[in-house]
Design an enzyme around this catalytic site. Structure first.
Site, PDB file in Angstrom:
ATOM      1  CD  GLU A 179     -58.894  40.123  54.173  1.00 27.73           C
ATOM      2  OE1 GLU A 179     -59.926  40.863  54.905  1.00 27.73           O
ATOM      3  OE2 GLU A 179     -58.678  40.167  53.010  1.00 27.73           O
ATOM      4  CD  GLU A 221     -57.303  43.898  55.961  1.00 24.86           C
ATOM      5  OE1 GLU A 221     -58.299  44.279  55.327  1.00 24.86           O
ATOM      6  OE2 GLU A 221     -56.352  43.189  55.373  1.00 24.86           O
TER       7      GLU A 221
END
Length: 736
Positions: free
Chosen positions: A186, A314
């Site tokens: 991320e 995710e």
């Protein structure tokens, strides 16, 4: 995600626990029937995965996830990975922190290796998530490991490359080589702060980007981008160095699932810096990353602009909290087991609209009966874990929030298989003969062989019907690979309805003990051509199809004298003594290497082992390929180990018949080839039996010849080397 922030935010919102298991038990749509991801229900997605890093132990994280949790299915205890695999989850993700780990679960490399062994033992794919930190790394935290602090950018760049290489090499040496590797987790706001800390633009969708640690002062955007792209490149270079010759897919992962503007901002910078990676990874938690409508728009725009596959690396949704959950922005599903199930079905059904979306990965399913867990409080699977059983039913559920298809969605199949950018290969079933149609991006068409001549015109009709369905009224090129009746004997019958312009063959027939039978095929072929153009090719020639490079590697009993470009290395599987065997029309087979962008396919027709030897021993004159069309219908007089193992195809297609070809020894050679992933068959081989045949979803025709429907196998190829194989019997497909 910021796992600690999620926990605290949920506690502050005071979610109530409403576990509506009784509804699950009485609703037959949510049965516990086992399934498999290898089904047409999920096509064209390749992976349904989960991040199970919490199984490594440590302090366990929020929601009661602990390595000691016990699970059960159908009254039997089992571990999480094996039970999820049983229900169709075929990939698992693991993060790795730099040791010693601080204030986080102990996802050291040592612990990651042990969990990876469980994943590999389950036969699942393994995605590695390198955090480049000794604690959580996410949009709020990209802390430089204590051991690396005080390094300048030059030192850090070298350290990242060395560390990345060491991690992959140790995994490889332990026998758990990853299939996919994330370089950073991320990293929308950068990585290894402050050196690689980025200022993320304001967003109407995305929340929490770099809000924990202050930006470097004074902030220089150009300098920070230079630092970040250098660090990413170093990670990618290290990963590839550690992998060596082992294939893997590199992923750049950001947290902008429903946010195209920020996605574009980030990847435009990477493109400008010539950062080379394989796939775009996105996090998608609705309360942080927007709507499913935004997600599908983002996926469409991302692929159009960057031409890379997409993985939702995710996701997650609560099974508790009831209707209170829907009071939050973008949270459209109630916090119940059924709400969680509906979210997963809607997400998967959205993702599978796109042939270039490779998969969905659920984050941290380990808890039981609370939060984002995929398990009930008694350790049995919650409804969402069984999502593959219910995709079609839930698509039409009144509670569904599946977004409307984009305006361009109606043409998405056409666009991804369009005449503008895709090579299409149709392998037609002729029950152990050979017939194949190719259509190119430049609208040129090619017929390779045409099956058997028969009184009932079975193969004639199959080829003609396939051509008409593609809008083909004339073939630009026709190839007669050799003069066996099951290959070229039917070309004249097809030509009477759909004629060819230019014909390619290897010249005169090869003398054979079966000469009379073979000569009938040759005579019909020659008489058919008449005054039209005929080209007899020799090894090294090319067939001039626009947008496609086709090299003749064998013809008329001879092979190329010099290796092709990039080939010529010693063949480690070579044998010293040339195999013996009779010479016949199979000996003369035209063998073709097809190249389209980065994609390579080898088709040697019915070439025999002696000629395979000349092509591959002692040096491999062809090199490696992506796809191999099995020679000679899977007979063992062809398909030598020194050929198949040396060309190392990822995918193999066998044009066998129900009782022709598909010999057991050939199956063994194919399945043990070094890079082998999947074998597709035109027919179930009754002679080989269930033990040798590939899985049913990969077989186009399951019946005996008299009951055969003639289903095809289709291959759609992109310039970037990605290709999708589809079983036209059940529409099951996989993108490679």
């Amino acid at each position: 995600m910021n796992k600690q922030l999620i926990r605290s935010s949920w506690i502050l919102r005071k979610f109530f626990i409403f576990v509506l298991l009784s509804l699950f038990l009485i609703n037959p749509a949510y049965s516990g029937q086992e399934t498999s991801i290898q089904s047409s229900k999920l096509a064209p997605m390749k992976y349904l995965g989960a991040d199970v890093s919490a199984l490594s132990g440590g302090f366990g994280g929020f929601g009661g996830r602990r390595s000691g949790n016990t699970y059960q299915d159908n009254g039997q205890n089992g571990d999480e990975i094996s039970i999820m695999t049983k229900h169709g989850w075929n990939a698992f993700r693991l993060r790795v922190f730099l040791s010693p780990v601080r204030q986080a679960p102990n996802n050291s490399l040592e612990n990651t290796i042990e969990l990876a062994k469980q994943i590999k033992a389950a036969g699942a794919a393994f995605q590695l998530d390198i955090h480049y930190s000794d604690t959580w790394a996410d949009p709020q935290h990209q802390e430089t490991p204590i051991a690396w602090r005080n390094m300048n950018i030059d030192e850090m760049e070298k350290q990242v490359e060395k560390y990345s290489s060491d991690v992959i090499k140790q995994l490889k040496d332990a026998g758990v080589m990853p299939d996919m590797v994330q370089v950073g987790n991320e990293i929308t706001g950068g990585m290894l702060w402050p050196l690689g800390h980025m200022k993320v633009p304001p967003s109407d969708v995305k929340q929490f980007a770099g809000e924990i640690q202050a930006l470097p002062e004074p902030y220089d955007d150009a300098k920070q981008w230079s630092n970040l792209t250098r660090l990413i490149k170093a990670g990618l270079q290290g990963v590839k160095a550690g992998a060596g010759d082992s294939p893997l897919q590199t992923i750049i992962h950001i947290d902008c699932g429903g946010d195209w503007p920020i996605t574009k901002w980030f990847f435009d910078h990477l493109a400008e810096a010539n950062v080379e990676f394989d796939a775009i990874g996105q996090s998608f938690y609705p309360n942080y990353h927007g709507t499913l409508d935004g997600l599908q728009k983002n996926m469409e725009q991302s692929y159009k602009k960057y031409n890379k596959p997409i993985i939702i690396t995710e996701t997650g949704y609560p099974q508790t909290g009831g209707e209170n959950v829907t009071s939050q922005k973008y949270m459209e599903w109630p916090g119940t087991p059924q709400g969680q199930l509906q979210f997963m079905a809607d997400l998967i059904n959205t993702a599978k609209r796109f042939p270039y979306c490779q998969g969905v990965f659920y984050w941290a399913p380990e808890g039981r009966g609370r939060g984002n867990a995929l398990w009930n409080s008694d350790g049995t699977p919650a409804p969402a874990l069984l999502v593959l059983n219910n995709l079609e039913e839930l698509k039409n559920n009144p509670e569904s929030h599946l977004p409307a298809a984009l305006a361009s969605m109606e043409n998405i199949t056409m666009e991804t298989n369009s005449e503008n950018d895709t090579l299409n290969i149709y392998v037609i079933d002729t029950c152990g003969g050979k017939a194949m149609i190719i259509t190119t991006p430049e609208n040129e068409t090619m017929l390779i062989d045409a099956g058997y001549p028969r009184q009932d015109n079975r193969d004639t009709n199959r080829v003609i019907e396939a051509a008409k369905s593609l809008g083909i009224k004339e073939f630009d090129y026709v190839v007669a690979t050799h003069y066996d009746t099951d290959h070229s004997g039917n070309i004249a019958a097809v030509d009477a309805t759909i004629p060819g312009k230019i014909f390619f063959d290897h010249g005169e027939p090869i003398p054979s003990a079966f000469g009379n039978m073979r000569n009938r095929a040759y005579d019909s072929y020659i008489n058919m051509i008449g005054e039209r153009k005929r080209v007899s090719v020799k090894p090294g020639d090319t067939i001039p199809v626009k947008g496609l490079k086709i090299t003749v590697v064998t013809a008329g009993g001879k092979v190329i004298e010099e290796p092709l470009e990039g080939a010529g290395k010693p063949n480690e599987f070579a044998i010293e003594t040339k195999p013996t065997g009779r010479r016949d029309n199979n000996t003369g087979s035209i063998g073709l290497l097809y190249e389209f962008g980065k994609f390579k396919m080898l088709d040697l027709a019915d070439l025999l082992a002696p000629e395979e030897f000349e092509l591959m021993c002692p040096d491999n004159k062809v090199g490696t390929v992506d796809l191999y069309m099995v020679s000679h219908h899977g007979f063992s007089v062809s398909n030598s180990k020194f050929l198949i193992h040396a060309i190392a195809p990822k995918v193999v297609i066998m044009n066998n018949g129900p009782r022709k070809g598909g010999e057991a020894t050939v199956y063994d050679i194919i399945k043990t080839s070094p890079a082998m992933e999947d074998l597709w068959q035109l027919h179930y081989s009754f002679a080989a039996g269930e033990e040798k045949n590939t899985s049913e979803q990969f077989i186009a025709n399951m019946e005996q010849e008299q009951d055969c429907k003639g289903n095809m196998i289709k291959v759609s190829v992109k310039q970037d080397g990605t290709y999708t194989v589809t079983n036209c019997r059940n529409d099951f497909s996989i993108t490679y």
